[in-house]
Design a protein around this motif. Structure first.
Motif, short mmCIF file in Angstrom:
data_model
loop_
_atom_site.label_atom_id
_atom_site.label_comp_id
_atom_site.label_asym_id
_atom_site.label_seq_id
_atom_site.Cartn_x
_atom_site.Cartn_y
_atom_site.Cartn_z
N VAL A 193 0.83 -1.21 0.00
CA VAL A 193 0.00 0.00 0.00
C VAL A 193 0.86 1.26 0.00
CG1 VAL A 193 -1.57 1.37 1.42
CG2 VAL A 193 -2.05 -1.04 1.01
N ILE A 194 1.95 1.26 0.78
CA ILE A 194 2.77 2.47 0.87
C ILE A 194 3.77 2.58 -0.27
CG2 ILE A 194 2.54 2.51 3.38
CD1 ILE A 194 5.46 1.58 3.55
N SER A 195 4.11 1.47 -0.92
CA SER A 195 5.17 1.51 -1.93
C SER A 195 4.65 1.60 -3.36
CB SER A 195 6.07 0.28 -1.81
OG SER A 195 5.35 -0.92 -2.05
N ILE A 196 3.50 1.01 -3.64
CA ILE A 196 3.03 0.95 -5.02
C ILE A 196 2.80 2.34 -5.63
CG2 ILE A 196 0.99 0.35 -6.40
CD1 ILE A 196 1.01 -2.37 -5.13
N PRO A 197 2.19 3.31 -4.92
CA PRO A 197 2.05 4.63 -5.53
C PRO A 197 3.40 5.26 -5.91
CG PRO A 197 0.65 4.45 -3.60
CD PRO A 197 1.53 3.25 -3.60
N PHE A 198 4.38 5.11 -5.04
CA PHE A 198 5.70 5.67 -5.31
C PHE A 198 6.36 4.98 -6.50
CE2 PHE A 198 10.35 5.34 -4.20
CZ PHE A 198 10.68 6.60 -4.67
N ILE A 199 6.33 3.66 -6.51
CA ILE A 199 6.93 2.90 -7.61
C ILE A 199 6.22 3.23 -8.92
CG2 ILE A 199 7.31 0.58 -8.52
CD1 ILE A 199 7.57 -0.36 -5.60
N THR A 200 4.88 3.33 -8.86
CA THR A 200 4.11 3.67 -10.06
C THR A 200 4.50 5.05 -10.58
OG1 THR A 200 2.25 2.35 -9.25
CG2 THR A 200 1.79 3.96 -10.98
N ALA A 201 4.65 6.02 -9.67
CA ALA A 201 5.04 7.37 -10.08
C ALA A 201 6.41 7.36 -10.74
CB ALA A 201 5.03 8.30 -8.87
N VAL A 202 7.36 6.63 -10.17
CA VAL A 202 8.71 6.56 -10.74
C VAL A 202 8.66 6.01 -12.16
CG1 VAL A 202 10.96 5.44 -10.56
CG2 VAL A 202 9.88 6.37 -8.52
N ILE A 203 7.93 4.92 -12.34
CA ILE A 203 7.86 4.27 -13.66
C ILE A 203 7.16 5.17 -14.68
CG2 ILE A 203 6.86 2.33 -14.92
CD1 ILE A 203 7.30 0.63 -12.41
N LEU A 204 6.01 5.72 -14.29
CA LEU A 204 5.22 6.49 -15.25
C LEU A 204 5.89 7.82 -15.61
CD1 LEU A 204 1.59 5.82 -13.97
CD2 LEU A 204 2.75 4.83 -15.94
N ILE A 205 6.53 8.46 -14.65
CA ILE A 205 7.25 9.71 -14.97
C ILE A 205 8.37 9.42 -15.95
CG2 ILE A 205 8.78 11.48 -14.01
CD1 ILE A 205 7.06 11.39 -11.47
N TYR A 264 3.62 1.16 -24.69
CA TYR A 264 4.32 2.28 -24.08
C TYR A 264 3.73 3.61 -24.52
CZ TYR A 264 8.00 -0.98 -22.60
OH TYR A 264 8.71 -2.00 -22.03
N GLY A 265 3.36 3.68 -25.82
CA GLY A 265 2.76 4.93 -26.32
C GLY A 265 1.47 5.24 -25.59
N GLY A 266 0.65 4.21 -25.38
CA GLY A 266 -0.60 4.43 -24.64
C GLY A 266 -0.36 4.81 -23.20
N VAL A 267 0.61 4.17 -22.56
CA VAL A 267 0.94 4.49 -21.17
C VAL A 267 1.40 5.93 -21.04
CG1 VAL A 267 2.58 4.01 -19.31
CG2 VAL A 267 1.44 2.13 -20.48
N ARG A 268 2.22 6.41 -21.98
CA ARG A 268 2.70 7.79 -21.91
C ARG A 268 1.55 8.79 -21.99
NH1 ARG A 268 7.19 5.53 -24.40
NH2 ARG A 268 6.31 5.67 -26.49
N LYS A 269 0.55 8.47 -22.80
CA LYS A 269 -0.58 9.37 -22.94
C LYS A 269 -1.44 9.41 -21.67
CE LYS A 269 -0.94 8.83 -27.97
NZ LYS A 269 -1.75 8.29 -29.09
N LEU A 270 -1.46 8.29 -20.96
CA LEU A 270 -2.31 8.19 -19.77
C LEU A 270 -1.53 8.26 -18.47
CD1 LEU A 270 -4.59 5.25 -21.00
CD2 LEU A 270 -5.14 7.69 -21.02
N SER A 271 -0.28 8.69 -18.53
CA SER A 271 0.60 8.63 -17.36
C SER A 271 0.03 9.37 -16.15
CB SER A 271 1.98 9.19 -17.70
OG SER A 271 2.66 8.34 -18.58
N LEU A 272 -0.46 10.59 -16.35
CA LEU A 272 -0.98 11.37 -15.23
C LEU A 272 -2.20 10.69 -14.62
CD1 LEU A 272 -0.96 13.86 -13.44
CD2 LEU A 272 -2.29 15.06 -15.19
N ILE A 273 -3.10 10.21 -15.48
CA ILE A 273 -4.31 9.55 -14.99
C ILE A 273 -3.94 8.29 -14.21
CG2 ILE A 273 -6.41 8.36 -15.70
CD1 ILE A 273 -6.52 10.28 -18.10
N LEU A 274 -3.01 7.52 -14.74
CA LEU A 274 -2.60 6.28 -14.07
C LEU A 274 -1.92 6.56 -12.73
CD1 LEU A 274 -1.22 4.27 -17.12
CD2 LEU A 274 -3.37 3.88 -15.91
N THR A 275 -1.13 7.63 -12.67
CA THR A 275 -0.47 8.00 -11.41
C THR A 275 -1.51 8.37 -10.35
OG1 THR A 275 1.43 8.85 -12.66
CG2 THR A 275 1.24 9.51 -10.36
N VAL A 276 -2.47 9.21 -10.74
CA VAL A 276 -3.53 9.60 -9.80
C VAL A 276 -4.33 8.38 -9.37
CG1 VAL A 276 -5.65 10.94 -9.55
CG2 VAL A 276 -3.67 11.94 -10.71
N LEU A 277 -4.61 7.48 -10.33
CA LEU A 277 -5.37 6.28 -10.02
C LEU A 277 -4.65 5.41 -9.01
CD1 LEU A 277 -7.85 4.53 -10.66
CD2 LEU A 277 -6.53 3.48 -12.51
#
Length: 965
Positions: free
Chosen positions: A366-378, A524-537
């Protein structure tokens, strides 16, 4: 050839990126805060080692995000002035002639007017003739000092161009190389212009691919951001300098990292720099392990040297961003120590059976997944500004190669401390058949030690936590194996080329990889377009999970540890509030001497149940210590519920401590008996499998079927449904009992029943239907349960789970298992029915039981305590005062007014709809406490602990005082 520059981010893209970075920083702070809680500290040496690696990683990521914040691409100014340009490239003995000739030819094909110079350290006759043929100036020197820098400075002294280009001999320029560069020098403050360093041999093997991948982010968004910060880094190749700028610092600066040193000197003199993100040359990246390691050693030694010398000398002359840049950039090479620590932590953990964190797995996720997700998506989002499409992705090979270079970075640091020189050797450009054993030796050592740790750790203590650590060590082994394979890949390629079948197989794999690569690019192209939404999610899901993880824990999680608490704690509280009178005065003899297992003096050992939600890792050492304490208390038998991953460790510990085991199976809950489900068949198969597997184990003294499922049916069903469910239960239990006795006729088989109003009839029915059941285990949840234990019970019985509070003052001499050895705190429940508290301190019941069972537990002399609640309404948000009372001098006294040596601890316990504790939060210490009343205050309890040394006493109550008639 026309070179289009990378487009700068739009305002909207920049806004998205900055929002993602801010969210990422928030996630990092939350992760850090969670890790630094005192409650999560495990074995302190390992904990602080782990924290050091996390802190380093956090700063490294922040440094990366800092270089994504202001990505900019300078527009190419119109060309208003013609400059004289000198282009320098170098040659060292042993470098391939073909490479030099190709580069010189390409230099001469550059459109913009220039003079070309070959700085030949070997004064090679062949190259001299090539230069004459191509119209290149051939320069050599006799006094060979300062390596590459000295070579370039020698050429500077023999040339006069206003601009000086430094090209490595393996970098082949395009004809329009100078076109996007020269116009930037119209600004007289510009000291140098750097372009991309790209490669054409990264596909030759994993070493080359990994070395190239390590540069993609740097030459993409990070260097573009340096444009905004005035910190553009000069690289050893493809850099164009203003001659007057170089002259202002006495020429090209020397050192192993001569490019960085030159940039530092120029920036200290207030010269500005520009980065042009265009691929105008392609060169060679190290393709062999020795070439790569030599390059990395040279760089690490060089930048550490600059940190302790030039950085200190020039510090005051830098802008604040340049101070930050040149101070932090060398620290990248400290990652060698971080990788080494990451290798050591799980290895030490397995050898010593200790763990760095006391945190359940789900909480860590719970505490690590948001951080790891942010690192990957950024990182994926900013890959819109890498140079080419093939530079996008996870760069796994580059990461693995970096990990395998840990010892080289450490060596560079050590060489800096002891002032050991590393010779400046040009990175080898040719590919030779080399023996890599000495280069692989440090990684082989890590591999061997890691395998030994896995073997020892899993043999010594088979538990979820050792398995988890073994998994991490296995990953480290894979990293080391990758390095061994990668270092020999070129040999393997040569072997494949000689065997048609292997070549065909490899070609097919390459074909599949190509299609997978195309699919991955689309993803990857789709992920880049949705990066902000996925991070917030990811953040929202984490918040939701953390807030709702406890809401349904009482009903969703089933098992012995929770079930005993579900009834025990609620009824214990009822006893406290309603003052149930002792109704069993005539039954003292019956209670003191149950009719079966008269020699057993037992306790339930529920540690390890729901390990995935348990905050404290259970190790074999802890089990051994617990069994030692049990023996001192007079316990000779433990009851465990299985199958459990800790079974092996418990069996071994029981054997060493001479304890017998009453092995119990948790029977299916009532909802499973309305229909004949496959679940019941699966449970039967599991039970029989465990019995057949362990029937030769001498430590097991009896089999037990736990959970009073038959009696619970009446709480779920009525009328015809109840009769149907009861029939299903009997039809399930009958063949199971028969099969168990057939599998192991030598051991007693018992079934648990709740001591309640239905005890007599249920026992008679089951005993009549299944006479193979030797005895029934009675579950005693509270004092009220005792009145149903009567002399006319139709079958032998013992106490299978007895709340120590219920039997206080009536401790049996044998034939009993107390409900729990120690209170448990997990992510889904808190139990308070143990003989020891959560922290391992003795409760008053333990001393009484030890006396009854001829144990040796130290005497207990703590007074009783109670919670004095305020005579006020518990309104949510109100702050109310609660006081501890001590019974002394034949009366209750307010603890704050009475001299005593007790340590008081206050906890707020959250319960579910059934009154079961699901969470516990410490409020503070002292004889009194102010509590801010939470919403839904009826769902909370106050828990008071009074401790002295190894002993404690406690009280547990509602927040308010209930009205009574």
């Amino acid at each position: 050839m026309k070179n289009n520059l990378i487009k700068p981010p739009s305002k909207l893209q920049l806004l998205y990126l900055r929002l993602m970075i801010l969210i990422g920083v928030f996630c990092m702070l939350f992760f850090t805060y969670s890790l630094f809680k005192k409650s999560v500290i495990g074995y302190q040496p390992l904990y602080w080692l782990l924290m050091s690696t996390f802190i380093y990683t956090f700063f490294k990521i922040l440094y990366e995000w800092y270089h994504y914040w202001s990505i900019s691409v300078p527009s190419t100014p119109p060309l208003t002035k013609r400059y004289t340009v000198d282009i320098f490239t170098t040659f060292c003995a042993g470098e391939p002639y073909e490479m030099i000739v190709e580069t010189l030819t390409a230099i001469q094909a550059i459109h913009y007017p220039h003079q070309a110079y070959l700085c030949d350290e070997a004064d090679d006759p062949y190259l001299r003739s090539v230069c004459q043929e191509l119209g290149v100036h051939h320069i050599t020197r006799t006094k060979k000092i300062n390596a590459k820098a000295g070579n370039i400075n020698n050429a500077l002294a023999q040339s006069s161009g206003e601009l000086c280009v430094v090209l490595d001999p393996d970098h082949v320029p395009t004809p329009d190389f100078l076109d996007p560069i020269v116009a930037h020098f119209d600004n007289p403050e510009i000291g140098y212009v750097q372009i991309v360093q790209a490669y054409y041999n990264q596909g030759i093997g994993w070493i080359a691919k990994g070395a190239a991948q390590q540069t993609y982010q740097f030459y993409g968004p990070m260097m573009m951001c340096m444009n905004s910060y005035g910190t553009v880094q000069a690289i050893g190749a493809n850099c164009t300098f203003r001659r007057t700028a170089l002259e202002s610092i006495g020429g090209h600066a020397a050192g192993l990292a001569e490019d960085m040193h030159t940039a530092m000197q120029l920036h200290a003199r207030k010269w500005k720099s520009i980065y042009v993100p265009a691929v105008l040359t392609r060169g060679l990246v190290p393709a062999t392990l020795s070439a790569y390691y030599k390059q990395q050693l040279k760089w690490s030694r060089g930048v550490f040297e600059l940190l302790v010398t030039s950085y200190v000398q020039l510090f005051k002359k830098f802008t604040w961003r340049q101070k930050l840049h040149y101070g932090l950039l060398p620290l990248f090479y400290l990652s060698g120590f971080v990788f080494l620590i990451n290798f050591l932590i799980p290895v030490i953990s397995l050898f010593m059976d200790v763990f760095p964190l006391r945190m359940d797995f789900s909480e860590f996720l719970v505490i690590s997944i948001p951080f790891i997700t942010a690192v990957i998506l950024i990182r994926h989002f900013v890959q819109q500004w890498v140079m080419e499409d093939n530079e996008r992705g996870f760069h796994v090979v580059g990461g693995l190669l970096l990990i395998g270079t840990w010892w080289v970075f450490i060596l560079g640091f050590i060489y800096t401390l002891i002032r050991k020189d590393v010779p400046y050797i040009a990175t080898p450009k040719d590919i030779k058949d080399e023996k890599n054993l000495r280069y692989n030796l440090p990684n082989i050592v890590v591999l061997v030690v890691s395998i030994a740790a896995i073997a020892y750790g899993l043999h010594d203590d088979w538990s979820p936590f050792t398995l988890f650590m073994a998994g991490i060590v296995s990953l480290n082994c894979m990293f080391m194996i990758f390095m061994l394979i990668a270092s020999s890949e070129l040999k393997f390629q040569g072997y494949v080329g000689k065997h048609a079948t292997l070549f065909s197989m490899v070609s097919q794999v390459q074909h599949v990889k190509k299609h997978f690569w195309l699919l991955r690019r689309r993803i990857y192209g789709g992920v880049r377009k949705l990066s902000l939404i996925l991070t917030v999610l990811a953040v929202c899901l984490s918040i939701y999970a953390s807030r709702n993880s406890d809401e349904d824990s009482g009903s969703a999680v089933k098992g012995p540890a929770l079930a005993s608490f579900h009834t025990t704690q609620k009824d214990s509280l009822t006893d406290t509030l309603t003052g149930v009178e002792d109704e069993v005065k005539d039954q003292e003899q019956l209670l003191a001497n149950p009719s079966f297992f008269t020699s057993i003096k037992g306790v339930i050992y529920s540690k390890g149940n729901y390990w995935y939600k348990n905050i404290t890792p259970l190790t074999k050492k802890i089990i051994m210590d617990d069994f030692d304490d049990m023996s001192k208390a007079g316990v000779n038998t433990i009851k465990i519920y299985g199958p459990n991953i800790y079974d092996r460790s418990i069996f071994e510990a029981a054997d060493k401590k001479n304890l017998k085991i009453h092995y119990s199976f948790w029977m299916p809950d009532p909802p499973n008996f309305l229909n004949d489900t496959s679940y019941l068949k699966d449970q039967t198969a599991v039970i029989l499998n465990i019995i057949n597997k362990n029937k030769s184990n001498p430590q097991i003294s009896a089999w037990n079927l736990g959970n009073n499922s038959y009696q619970q049916l009446a709480q779920y069903y009525k009328g015809a449904q109840l009769q149907q469910a009861q029939l299903h239960y009997i039809s399930f239990l009958k063949p199971l009992v028969k099969a168990i006795k057939q599998a192991d006729p030598s051991r007693p088989l018992t079934v648990d029943l709740l001591s309640s109003s239905s005890l007599g009839t249920t026992m008679s029915l089951l005993h009549e239907q299944m006479p193979q059941i030797e005895a029934f285990g009675l579950i005693i949840n509270n004092k009220h349960s005792l009145k149903f234990i009567k002399p006319d019970l139709k079958a032998p019985f013992f106490f299978s789970s007895a709340n120590p509070m219920a039997l206080a003052g009536k401790e049996p001499s044998g034939g009993a298992f107390y409900a729990n050895w120690q209170d448990q705190q997990s992510g889904v429940a808190i139990t308070l029915d143990g003989l020891k508290d959560i922290w391992g301190r003795n409760k008053p019941y333990l001393n009484n039981i030890s006396k009854r069972w001829n144990g040796t537990v130290a005497s207990y002399n703590l007074p009783h305590v109670k919670i004095l609640k305020p005579a006020l309404t518990t309104t949510p948000g109100a702050s109310l005062s609660y006081n501890a009372l001590i019974y002394a001098y034949n009366k209750w006294n307010i603890a704050g007014y009475l001299k005593n040596d007790l340590k008081f601890e206050w906890y707020l316990i959250k319960t579910d709809n059934w009154g079961n504790a699901t969470d516990m939060k410490k409020l503070g210490d002292g004889p009194s406490i102010n509590v801010t009343i939470p919403q839904n205050d009826d769902r909370y309890r106050i828990y008071l602990v009074a401790a002295k040394g190894d002993n404690m006493t406690d009280d547990y109550t509602t927040l308010n005082t209930p009205l009574q008639n």
